[in-house]
Motif scaffolding. Structure first.
Motif, short mmCIF file in Angstrom:
data_model
loop_
_atom_site.label_atom_id
_atom_site.label_comp_id
_atom_site.label_asym_id
_atom_site.label_seq_id
_atom_site.Cartn_x
_atom_site.Cartn_y
_atom_site.Cartn_z
N ILE A 173 21.38 -29.39 -7.39
CA ILE A 173 22.47 -29.58 -6.43
C ILE A 173 23.63 -28.76 -6.97
CG2 ILE A 173 24.15 -31.21 -5.49
CD1 ILE A 173 21.84 -33.27 -5.46
N LEU A 174 24.09 -27.81 -6.17
CA LEU A 174 25.15 -26.90 -6.62
C LEU A 174 26.34 -26.95 -5.67
CD1 LEU A 174 22.99 -23.76 -7.53
CD2 LEU A 174 23.86 -25.52 -9.09
N HIS A 175 27.51 -26.67 -6.23
CA HIS A 175 28.74 -26.60 -5.44
C HIS A 175 29.23 -25.16 -5.43
CE1 HIS A 175 29.49 -31.04 -5.32
NE2 HIS A 175 28.64 -30.97 -6.34
N LEU A 176 29.50 -24.64 -4.24
CA LEU A 176 30.09 -23.30 -4.11
C LEU A 176 31.58 -23.49 -3.89
CD1 LEU A 176 27.52 -21.47 -1.80
CD2 LEU A 176 27.50 -21.75 -4.26
N ASP A 177 32.38 -22.93 -4.79
CA ASP A 177 33.83 -23.12 -4.75
C ASP A 177 34.48 -21.76 -4.54
OD1 ASP A 177 36.20 -24.56 -5.04
OD2 ASP A 177 36.39 -23.98 -7.14
N ASP A 212 26.22 -30.19 -10.53
CA ASP A 212 26.66 -31.45 -9.94
C ASP A 212 27.64 -32.21 -10.84
OD1 ASP A 212 26.57 -32.80 -7.56
OD2 ASP A 212 25.01 -34.20 -8.18
N ASP A 213 27.73 -31.80 -12.10
CA ASP A 213 28.70 -32.42 -13.02
C ASP A 213 30.04 -31.71 -13.01
OD1 ASP A 213 26.82 -34.30 -13.91
OD2 ASP A 213 25.98 -32.86 -15.34
N GLY A 214 30.14 -30.66 -12.18
CA GLY A 214 31.40 -29.92 -12.09
C GLY A 214 31.54 -28.81 -13.10
N ARG A 224 28.63 -28.07 -0.82
CA ARG A 224 27.60 -28.65 -1.70
C ARG A 224 26.23 -28.36 -1.09
NH1 ARG A 224 25.28 -34.03 -2.21
NH2 ARG A 224 25.00 -34.64 -4.39
N LEU A 225 25.34 -27.78 -1.89
CA LEU A 225 24.02 -27.39 -1.40
C LEU A 225 22.90 -27.90 -2.31
CD1 LEU A 225 24.68 -23.61 -0.62
CD2 LEU A 225 24.46 -25.42 1.09
#
Length: 372
Positions: free
Chosen positions: A140-144, A101-103, A20-21
């Motif tokens: 806010i971003l998620h790297l998956d 951030d909401d997926g 999470r960044l």
């Protein structure tokens, strides 16, 4: 058959497959009202796919998990048009999905060199903004990370996946006689005489209930999504995770693995699949194999003996079933040949479909021109 505990699970923390960044584009530069000068635009933040990069290296480079691009230069007498702020390029491994951030997935970078604009820089001050700059976009971003491999090894703990990977490639995974030996994905390459290379991923062992995120659950299953082929690895003598869980025969193991894949994402069962039946060096292995082959040829004859929770809605169709022993090396060369054949056939089929579509497009465009 081996029993084991989940004590090694704690060590999974060394591998990172999601991060999470906070990212923010640079603020624009100030305008210069007296001479109508315009400030420079703020820098942008990009995610750029690069080989031999890991999410762990991203985390090490940005320990605060905060990435901000450069501020645009102010307008001045010497330079009425301010320079753009410095862009920030964050190198990430190929196979990254980017989620908000909401997926919700908002982008992905799959091949080296691919770029994704993560946060845009703010505009510089100008007459339209009363010479005041705007702030950069913040998110806010998620790297998956989902590993990309030609073949994914799928099996319960201690089926011999790590041993198999070390036999067919130059990978050196940790191998031990307890469950959950593989606590992070391992990649290896099968090298062929004609220099063809096939990438194989040994993924952390599944347990019953993985689809509901038990054990490593989704950490394992999401990596299966991006493998082209599945190679199920099953212990011919059966499996029992611990004294508190049921003993499963090889046939039950295949059904359970299929059910776990199906309940996580049904489309996984449409992938081409092969079955490696391991530990053929053990006593009674040949008798067990004969029994298993009968069950696989006529599964309906055996299903009534099993509990409903074991039985999947659909079954995997195996292109090849190969008995092997990672201990003696029996069947390893045959398995490598089957993997190559299966991948080549699939590639040829995809090429034929592509050529067919291309021809259809050309015919359609030709007819439209003729009508015009």
């Amino acid at each position: 058959m081996v029993r084991g505990s989940g004590a090694a699970l704690r060590r999974y923390g060394t591998f990172i497959d999601d991060l999470r960044l906070y990212v923010r584009g640079g603020t624009g530069g100030m305008g210069y009202p007296r001479l109508g000068g315009e400030g420079g635009r703020g820098g942008d933040v990009y995610f750029v796919a690069q080989e031999r990069t890991t999410l762990k290296s991203v985390k090490n480079r940005y320990p605060q998990k905060r990435i901000v691009a450069g501020t645009g230069a102010n307008s001045s007498v010497r330079a009425l048009k301010g320079e753009k702020g410095k862009d920030c390029e964050v190198h990430v491994p190929p196979g990254i999905s980017i989620l908000d951030d909401d997926g919700k997935q908002i982008g992905e970078v799959n091949a080296a060199g691919e770029r994704f604009l993560a946060a845009r820089g703010g505009l510089g001050g100008s007459l339209a903004t009363n010479f005041l700059p705007s702030k950069g976009q913040k998110r806010i971003l998620h790297l998956d990370l989902k590993l990309i491999a030609d073949v994914g090894l799928v099996g319960f703990p201690n089926a011999g996946k790590s041993s198999l990977l070390s036999k067919i490639s130059h990978a050196k995974p940790e191998i031990a006689n307890y469950a959950f030996t593989t606590i992070q994905p391992e990649l290896g390459k099968i090298m062929y005489a004609d220099y063809k290379q096939i990438l194989v991923a040994d993924l952390p062992g599944l347990i019953e209930g993985a689809h509901a995120n038990k054990g490593m659950g989704h950490k394992f299953l999401k990596h299966v999504e991006r493998t082209k082929h599945l190679l199920l690895v099953v212990d011919i003598s059966g499996f029992q995770l611990s004294t508190k869980t049921r003993f499963r025969t090889a046939f039950e193991t295949i059904l359970l693995l299929t059910k776990e894949l199906e309940q996580y994402k049904e489309e996984l069962l449409t992938k081409p699949a092969l079955l490696a039946i391991n530990k053929m060096d053990l006593p009674c292995a040949k008798d067990n194999l004969n029994e298993l082959m009968k069950q696989l040829q006529n599964p309906q004859d055996s299903l009534h003996l099993l509990q409903e929770e074991v039985i999947p809605e659909n079954t995997l169709k195996f292109r090849d079933i190969i008995p092997i022993s990672t201990y003696t090396g029996e069947g390893i060369e045959e398995l490598k040949a089957c993997v190559r054949k299966s991948l080549d056939e699939e590639a040829e089929q995809e090429n034929a479909e592509y050529r067919k579509k291309k021809l259809l497009l050309l015919q359609t465009s030709g007819e439209q021109k003729h009508r015009g």
